[in-house]
Design a protein around this motif. Structure first.
Motif, PDB file in Angstrom:
ATOM      1  N   VAL A 171       0.832  -1.198   0.000  1.00 35.27           N
ATOM      2  CA  VAL A 171       0.000   0.000   0.000  1.00 35.27           C
ATOM      3  C   VAL A 171       0.867   1.249   0.000  1.00 35.27           C
ATOM      4  O   VAL A 171       2.034   1.233   0.414  1.00 35.27           O
ATOM      5  N   LEU A 172       0.264   2.327  -0.467  1.00 37.01           N
ATOM      6  CA  LEU A 172       0.895   3.648  -0.512  1.00 37.01           C
ATOM      7  C   LEU A 172       0.044   4.610   0.295  1.00 37.01           C
ATOM      8  O   LEU A 172      -1.185   4.585   0.203  1.00 37.01           O
ATOM      9  N   LEU A 173       0.691   5.465   1.081  1.00 34.70           N
ATOM     10  CA  LEU A 173      -0.001   6.504   1.831  1.00 34.70           C
ATOM     11  C   LEU A 173       0.312   7.863   1.219  1.00 34.70           C
ATOM     12  O   LEU A 173       1.462   8.140   0.876  1.00 34.70           O
ATOM     13  N   LYS A 174      -0.706   8.697   1.089  1.00 36.08           N
ATOM     14  CA  LYS A 174      -0.492  10.038   0.551  1.00 36.08           C
ATOM     15  C   LYS A 174      -1.537  10.999   1.078  1.00 36.08           C
ATOM     16  O   LYS A 174      -2.660  10.593   1.402  1.00 36.08           O
ATOM     17  N   PHE A 175      -1.158  12.284   1.163  1.00 39.79           N
ATOM     18  CA  PHE A 175      -2.124  13.317   1.487  1.00 39.79           C
ATOM     19  C   PHE A 175      -3.213  13.344   0.430  1.00 39.79           C
ATOM     20  O   PHE A 175      -2.944  13.163  -0.757  1.00 39.79           O
ATOM     21  N   THR A 176      -4.451  13.594   0.833  1.00 37.45           N
ATOM     22  CA  THR A 176      -5.528  13.774  -0.142  1.00 37.45           C
ATOM     23  C   THR A 176      -5.193  14.905  -1.097  1.00 37.45           C
ATOM     24  O   THR A 176      -5.361  14.797  -2.312  1.00 37.45           O
ATOM     25  N   THR A 177      -4.703  16.009  -0.545  1.00 38.20           N
ATOM     26  CA  THR A 177      -4.358  17.176  -1.339  1.00 38.20           C
ATOM     27  C   THR A 177      -2.878  17.466  -1.182  1.00 38.20           C
ATOM     28  O   THR A 177      -2.413  17.740  -0.067  1.00 38.20           O
ATOM     29  N   GLU A 178      -2.150  17.395  -2.273  1.00 36.61           N
ATOM     30  CA  GLU A 178      -0.711  17.608  -2.224  1.00 36.61           C
ATOM     31  C   GLU A 178      -0.359  18.984  -2.807  1.00 36.61           C
ATOM     32  O   GLU A 178       0.421  19.102  -3.733  1.00 36.61           O
ATOM     33  N   ASN A 179      -0.960  20.026  -2.245  1.00 38.22           N
ATOM     34  CA  ASN A 179      -0.597  21.394  -2.653  1.00 38.22           C
ATOM     35  C   ASN A 179      -0.666  22.325  -1.444  1.00 38.22           C
ATOM     36  O   ASN A 179      -1.099  23.458  -1.528  1.00 38.22           O
ATOM     37  N   THR A 180      -0.201  21.788  -0.296  1.00 37.43           N
ATOM     38  CA  THR A 180      -0.266  22.527   0.959  1.00 37.43           C
ATOM     39  C   THR A 180       1.090  23.140   1.272  1.00 37.43           C
ATOM     40  O   THR A 180       2.072  22.968   0.548  1.00 37.43           O
ATOM     41  N   GLY A 181       1.175  23.809   2.406  1.00 38.25           N
ATOM     42  CA  GLY A 181       2.454  24.204   2.954  1.00 38.25           C
ATOM     43  C   GLY A 181       3.139  23.000   3.579  1.00 38.25           C
ATOM     44  O   GLY A 181       2.646  21.877   3.500  1.00 38.25           O
ATOM     45  N   LYS A 182       4.283  23.239   4.197  1.00 45.92           N
ATOM     46  CA  LYS A 182       5.037  22.132   4.785  1.00 45.92           C
ATOM     47  C   LYS A 182       4.276  21.569   5.980  1.00 45.92           C
ATOM     48  O   LYS A 182       4.085  22.268   6.971  1.00 45.92           O
ATOM     49  N   GLU A 183       3.859  20.329   5.875  1.00 46.29           N
ATOM     50  CA  GLU A 183       3.028  19.706   6.910  1.00 46.29           C
ATOM     51  C   GLU A 183       3.448  18.258   7.136  1.00 46.29           C
ATOM     52  O   GLU A 183       2.656  17.336   7.026  1.00 46.29           O
ATOM     53  N   ASP A 184       4.726  18.036   7.410  1.00 44.71           N
ATOM     54  CA  ASP A 184       5.224  16.679   7.617  1.00 44.71           C
ATOM     55  C   ASP A 184       4.434  15.940   8.694  1.00 44.71           C
ATOM     56  O   ASP A 184       4.195  16.481   9.773  1.00 44.71           O
ATOM     57  N   LYS A 185       4.056  14.711   8.375  1.00 48.57           N
ATOM     58  CA  LYS A 185       3.537  13.783   9.374  1.00 48.57           C
ATOM     59  C   LYS A 185       4.411  12.533   9.241  1.00 48.57           C
ATOM     60  O   LYS A 185       4.384  11.847   8.215  1.00 48.57           O
ATOM     61  N   THR A 186       5.209  12.258  10.260  1.00 47.72           N
ATOM     62  CA  THR A 186       6.234  11.221  10.171  1.00 47.72           C
ATOM     63  C   THR A 186       5.908  10.073  11.119  1.00 47.72           C
ATOM     64  O   THR A 186       5.634  10.295  12.305  1.00 47.72           O
ATOM     65  N   PHE A 187       5.951   8.854  10.567  1.00 47.60           N
ATOM     66  CA  PHE A 187       5.575   7.646  11.299  1.00 47.60           C
ATOM     67  C   PHE A 187       6.790   6.733  11.449  1.00 47.60           C
ATOM     68  O   PHE A 187       7.723   6.762  10.648  1.00 47.60           O
ATOM     69  N   GLY A 188       6.742   5.877  12.464  1.00 47.91           N
ATOM     70  CA  GLY A 188       7.785   4.872  12.620  1.00 47.91           C
ATOM     71  C   GLY A 188       7.757   3.867  11.482  1.00 47.91           C
ATOM     72  O   GLY A 188       6.689   3.478  11.004  1.00 47.91           O
ATOM     73  N   SER A 189       8.932   3.431  11.035  1.00 51.74           N
ATOM     74  CA  SER A 189       9.040   2.411   9.986  1.00 51.74           C
ATOM     75  C   SER A 189       9.363   1.063  10.611  1.00 51.74           C
ATOM     76  O   SER A 189       9.522   0.946  11.832  1.00 51.74           O
ATOM     77  N   LEU A 190       9.515   0.039   9.771  1.00 52.21           N
ATOM     78  CA  LEU A 190       9.849  -1.290  10.292  1.00 52.21           C
ATOM     79  C   LEU A 190      11.244  -1.312  10.902  1.00 52.21           C
ATOM     80  O   LEU A 190      11.588  -2.228  11.644  1.00 52.21           O
ATOM     81  N   ASN A 191      12.067  -0.294  10.588  1.00 49.33           N
ATOM     82  CA  ASN A 191      13.419  -0.210  11.132  1.00 49.33           C
ATOM     83  C   ASN A 191      13.479   0.598  12.434  1.00 49.33           C
ATOM     84  O   ASN A 191      14.565   0.780  12.994  1.00 49.33           O
ATOM     85  N   ASN A 192      12.340   1.076  12.898  1.00 50.62           N
ATOM     86  CA  ASN A 192      12.337   1.911  14.090  1.00 50.62           C
ATOM     87  C   ASN A 192      12.812   1.120  15.305  1.00 50.62           C
ATOM     88  O   ASN A 192      12.421  -0.039  15.493  1.00 50.62           O
ATOM     89  N   ALA A 193      13.650   1.737  16.111  1.00 52.82           N
ATOM     90  CA  ALA A 193      14.201   1.041  17.278  1.00 52.82           C
ATOM     91  C   ALA A 193      13.133   0.684  18.300  1.00 52.82           C
ATOM     92  O   ALA A 193      13.279  -0.289  19.047  1.00 52.82           O
ATOM     93  N   THR A 194      12.049   1.467  18.328  1.00 53.84           N
ATOM     94  CA  THR A 194      10.945   1.187  19.248  1.00 53.84           C
ATOM     95  C   THR A 194       9.933   0.295  18.545  1.00 53.84           C
ATOM     96  O   THR A 194       9.253   0.729  17.611  1.00 53.84           O
TER      97      THR A 194
END
Length: 207
Positions: A171-194
């Motif tokens: 699957v791919l995740l994306k903002f519904t609207t990709e014409n905003t200002g800088k609005e990073d939303k960052t999630f843990g990946s499978l490599n995350n130490a936690t």
């Protein structure tokens, strides 16, 4: 009920079970740095800036689940570890339609990336990832914390991978609207130490 050990299930007729696994691979695509790969990154970044979108790719493996299984209660849990600010933005989940390499880079050149999906030079049909336009599930993400992509057509998504209607490319995740200002939303990946911050897909199945 079936026995379960690490995602392997007994599959006798009339069986049932539950699935709870982290991804087998993930990465995120960076429109502003189209040659960069993040297969070894500890986070998955989404962003909706104009011409600077970030889109995570996530894939899971399904071992021993019958192809005729009925799937219920599908949920993808993601943990937002950092956010640019607390403004809420909707992030949609889409089915990826072509295979891709995870890569081994951490915010450095590698494959897959925004333009190339498989090494050495197989491009996405459309730069930024090939995905079905149907939104399988969507979530409004604002602050740090746990978010769940569930409902919608998530059960059908998994069932169609199991029965071969669609190829499992993740699957791919994306903002519904990709014409905003800088609005990073960052999630843990499978490599995350936690471990608790890593993506987790869960569902029940029965035959």
């Amino acid at each position: 009920n079936d026995a379960c050990d690490g995602g392997t299930y007994q599959t006798a007729a009339g069986s049932s079970g539950s699935y709870s696994q982290n991804p087998t691979k993930d990465n995120w695509l960076d429109q502003n740095n189209p040659g960069r790969n993040n297969g070894a990154n500890t986070v998955l970044t989404t962003d909706g800036r104009t011409n600077q979108a970030n889109r995570p790719l996530i894939q899971f493996a399904f071992t021993g689940i019958p192809s005729n299984a009925t799937v219920t209660n599908t949920n993808l849990r993601m943990v937002a570890t950092t956010v640019q600010n607390n403004t809420a933005f909707t992030i949609n989940l889409h089915r990826i339609t072509n295979a891709w390499d995870e890569g081994t880079a951490n915010n450095n050149n590698g494959i897959s990336n925004w333009t190339v999906r498989v090494a050495p030079a197989t491009s996405w049909t459309t730069a930024g990832g090939d995905f079905n336009a149907t939104v399988e599930s969507s979530v409004s993400v604002s602050t740090t914390g746990t978010y769940n992509w569930t409902g919608g057509t998530m059960n059908t998504l998994i069932q169609n991978w199991l029965n071969g209607t669609n190829t499992n490319n993740g699957v791919l995740l994306k903002f519904t609207t990709e014409n905003t200002g800088k609005e990073d939303k960052t999630f843990g990946s499978l490599n995350n130490a936690t471990v608790a911050n890593r993506p987790l897909l869960t569902f029940n199945w029965s035959t």
